[in-house]
Design an enzyme around this catalytic site. Structure first.
Site, mmCIF file in Angstrom:
data_model
loop_
_atom_site.group_PDB
_atom_site.id
_atom_site.type_symbol
_atom_site.label_atom_id
_atom_site.label_comp_id
_atom_site.label_asym_id
_atom_site.label_seq_id
_atom_site.Cartn_x
_atom_site.Cartn_y
_atom_site.Cartn_z
ATOM 1 N N LYS A 125 0.851 -1.201 0.000
ATOM 2 C CA LYS A 125 0.000 0.000 0.000
ATOM 3 C C LYS A 125 0.880 1.242 0.000
ATOM 4 O O LYS A 125 1.875 1.304 0.736
ATOM 5 C CB LYS A 125 -0.909 -0.024 1.228
ATOM 6 C CG LYS A 125 -1.994 1.049 1.224
ATOM 7 C CD LYS A 125 -2.912 0.913 2.433
ATOM 8 C CE LYS A 125 -3.999 1.969 2.442
ATOM 9 N NZ LYS A 125 -4.857 1.889 3.645
ATOM 10 N N SER A 129 -9.819 1.981 2.562
ATOM 11 C CA SER A 129 -9.001 2.766 1.657
ATOM 12 C C SER A 129 -7.986 1.938 0.858
ATOM 13 O O SER A 129 -7.516 2.375 -0.171
ATOM 14 C CB SER A 129 -8.231 3.834 2.445
ATOM 15 O OG SER A 129 -7.301 3.215 3.346
ATOM 16 N N SER A 165 -9.879 -0.243 6.676
ATOM 17 C CA SER A 165 -9.291 -0.195 5.337
ATOM 18 C C SER A 165 -8.600 -1.454 4.844
ATOM 19 O O SER A 165 -8.283 -1.563 3.660
ATOM 20 C CB SER A 165 -8.306 0.968 5.243
ATOM 21 O OG SER A 165 -9.029 2.166 5.218
HETATM 22 N N1 GLN Z 1 -13.265 4.452 5.953
HETATM 23 C C1 GLN Z 1 -12.560 4.865 7.128
HETATM 24 C C2 GLN Z 1 -12.125 6.301 6.989
HETATM 25 O O1 GLN Z 1 -12.363 6.857 5.978
HETATM 26 C C3 GLN Z 1 -11.407 3.964 7.400
HETATM 27 C C4 GLN Z 1 -10.180 4.259 6.666
HETATM 28 C C5 GLN Z 1 -8.994 3.443 7.112
HETATM 29 O O2 GLN Z 1 -9.134 2.409 7.775
HETATM 30 N N2 GLN Z 1 -7.830 3.918 6.772
HETATM 31 O O3 GLN Z 1 -11.579 6.890 7.862
#
Ligand code: GLN
Length: 502
Positions: A85, A160, A184
């Site tokens: 990532k 994400s 994410s």
């Molecule tokens: N969807 C969540 C956010 O937007 C989680 C994102 C994540 O785990 N990095 O904060």
């Protein structure tokens, strides 16, 4: 003359690949080459990668083959391709966090995760697409365009870390790394039919992981099988003095747990609050069938209530933006990242403001504003303070539940993958995708998502979430491994075998 077709390396598990390379049956260069070809063939459509580095990948693969030929000791996952990532720093390789703010940034150092992967002789193919600074649930907030879900390219792969999960589901990489602040790793795993684990908070070093919300951020393994995730987990987890929240304790024996294939006598709690209205019927159906299967395998299934979970989403969307507003202050056109509009006539304040306006996308700006507001004098107690209290209540709910059961289960996400564009103008609808994943981030416990079938109404993957107490990550793998093996038998092969071919 009959020719034997080349082995389908891109469909192999990491376990099998590592073993075959170590025994000399196949070469790391052949495995890497097969993946680079696959990326070339499909990534234009999938867009899982922001950066592919064929030269360095092949160089790493050649080094593995040379080591073997010389009889040197190989790392645990020698020659296995991995997609990283783009939020982990990689020395000499771009790290953008899906943002214009870090476009063309080439870090001078490796994150601890990157360093451990290299030490295990893993072949890093490149960096994967993500929502900008990991803020999002669909990968549509990337400054470099969305990633398609390999099951249906017009749908989101979750976020994400959509790029990491899509790379696995499209057979572009054998392993991947994600980060999970609010879901994410698990959300993309659920929506692409892959396995994703958020280890106990503090189990995987955050050194070199570009910070979103530091009290929640956690790196973890993404794979196509539970065993592969376990192998990767053991490579990346472990104490790191460079991270002040790193746990100084032995890593649970997750590989061994993944191979036990026995859940007899385990107590499994189904969380009442994570079901009901708003959950897609096909998601609930497949989840219910998987719970029945756990019972058939000898687990004792009970109903559990975690009343504070109802407030988890609201608390998270105050705490995470608050920390983000502070963490992202470093991108100020002076110390880190982009600097534009500096024509020699403007004040430093103007250069900062114009650079931040240009460098950050709309969702990141929204989070910075939300967080700055929640932390401001006069509102701090009402918003941030209350959210922290909810966080404590959620942790207590988990503690009480884990007093009764070994693991908890729920669907990973209320629905299957939605169409690209459907929720971009509706932040609330987007945030609701995180309903089931967020409690574990707030509490810091260990949690896994694994595929439990295709929803009958749309033939798209459904994820089941297994939660274990902090430091008991091995329980995830024990339950996940047993369930995966029973489900694979039921389906007559891995779920990804049913995916429409790309
Ligand atoms: N969807 C969540 C956010 O937007 C989680 C994102 C994540 O785990 N990095 O904060």
């Amino acid at each position: 003359m009959p020719t034997t077709p080349a082995p389908d390396f891109v469909r192999w598990t990491a376990a099998r690949t590592a073993e075959a390379i170590a025994s000399g049956e196949i070469s790391a260069v052949d495995v890497t080459t097969a993946h680079l070809h696959r990326i070339e063939a499909v990534d234009e459509k999938v867009h899982a990668f922001l950066h592919v580095d064929p030269d360095s990948a092949l160089e790493q693969a050649r080094a593995v083959d040379a080591k073997r030929a010389a009889g040197e000791r190989l790392g645990a996952l020698a020659g296995v391709p991995l997609a990283l990532k783009d939020v982990f720093t990689t020395r000499g390789m771009p790290t953008t966090c899906g943002s214009r703010m870090l476009k063309d940034w080439i870090p001078p150092y490796d994150a601890t995760v990157t360093r451990r992967l290299k030490a295990a002789d893993v072949v890093i193919l490149g960096k994967t697409n993500m929502d900008e600074f990991a803020m999002g649930s669909s990968t549509e907030n990337s400054a470099y365009g969305p990633t398609g879900n390999p099951w249906d390219l017009n749908r989101i792969p979750g976020g994400s870390g959509g790029g990491s999960a899509a790379a696995l589901a499209a057979f572009e990489s054998t392993l991947a790394i994600g980060t999970d602040t609010g879901g994410s790793i698990r959300l993309p795993a659920a929506l692409t039919g892959t396995v994703g684990v958020k280890p106990t908070y503090g189990a995987v070093s955050r050194y070199g992981l570009v910070a979103y919300s530091s009290s929640l951020d956690q790196g973890g393994p993404c794979a196509r099988t539970v065993l592969d995730a376990a192998l990767l987990h053991e490579v990346i987890a472990g104490y790191d003095p460079m991270d002040s929240t790193s746990i100084d304790a032995p890593v649970p024996a997750v590989v061994e747990a993944a191979g036990r294939l026995d859940v007899r006598g385990m107590r499994v709690g189904v969380i009442r609050e994570l079901s009901g209205e708003g959950y897609q019927p096909g998601v609930m159906q497949r989840f219910g069938e998987a719970v029945d299967l756990l019972r058939e395998l000898g687990a004792e299934v009970v109903d559990v209530s975690c009343p504070s979970f109802t407030y988890a989403l609201a608390a998270y969307y105050l705490i995470a933006p608050s920390e983000a507003s502070s963490n992202l202050a470093r991108f100020d056109a002076m110390r880190y990242g982009l600097r534009t509009a500096d024509d020699g006539t403007r004040s430093a304040e103007d250069v900062m403001a114009l650079t931040r306006a240009e460098g950050f996308g709309p969702e990141v700006k929204r989070r910075i504003m939300l967080g700055t507001y929640a932390l401001s004098a006069g509102y701090y107690d009402a918003y941030y303070g209350s959210a922290q209290k909810v966080r404590t209540l959620i942790r207590r709910d988990f503690d009480a539940a884990f007093g009764e059961v070994d693991v908890l289960v729920s669907p990973t996400t209320p629905t299957t993958a939605f169409p690209i564009g459907e929720r971009v103008d509706d932040p609330m609808a987007m945030y609701l995708a995180d309903l089931c994943t967020i409690p574990s981030n707030l509490a810091g416990n260990a949690v896994m998502s694994l595929p439990c079938g295709l929803a009958p109404e749309d033939d798209l993957p459904v994820g089941l979430q297994i939660m274990a107490p902090a430091m008991a990550d091995d329980r995830l793998y024990r339950v996940g491994g047993a369930l995966e093996s029973a489900l694979t038998e039921r389906w007559g092969g891995p779920l990804l075998g049913l995916a429409p071919s790309l």
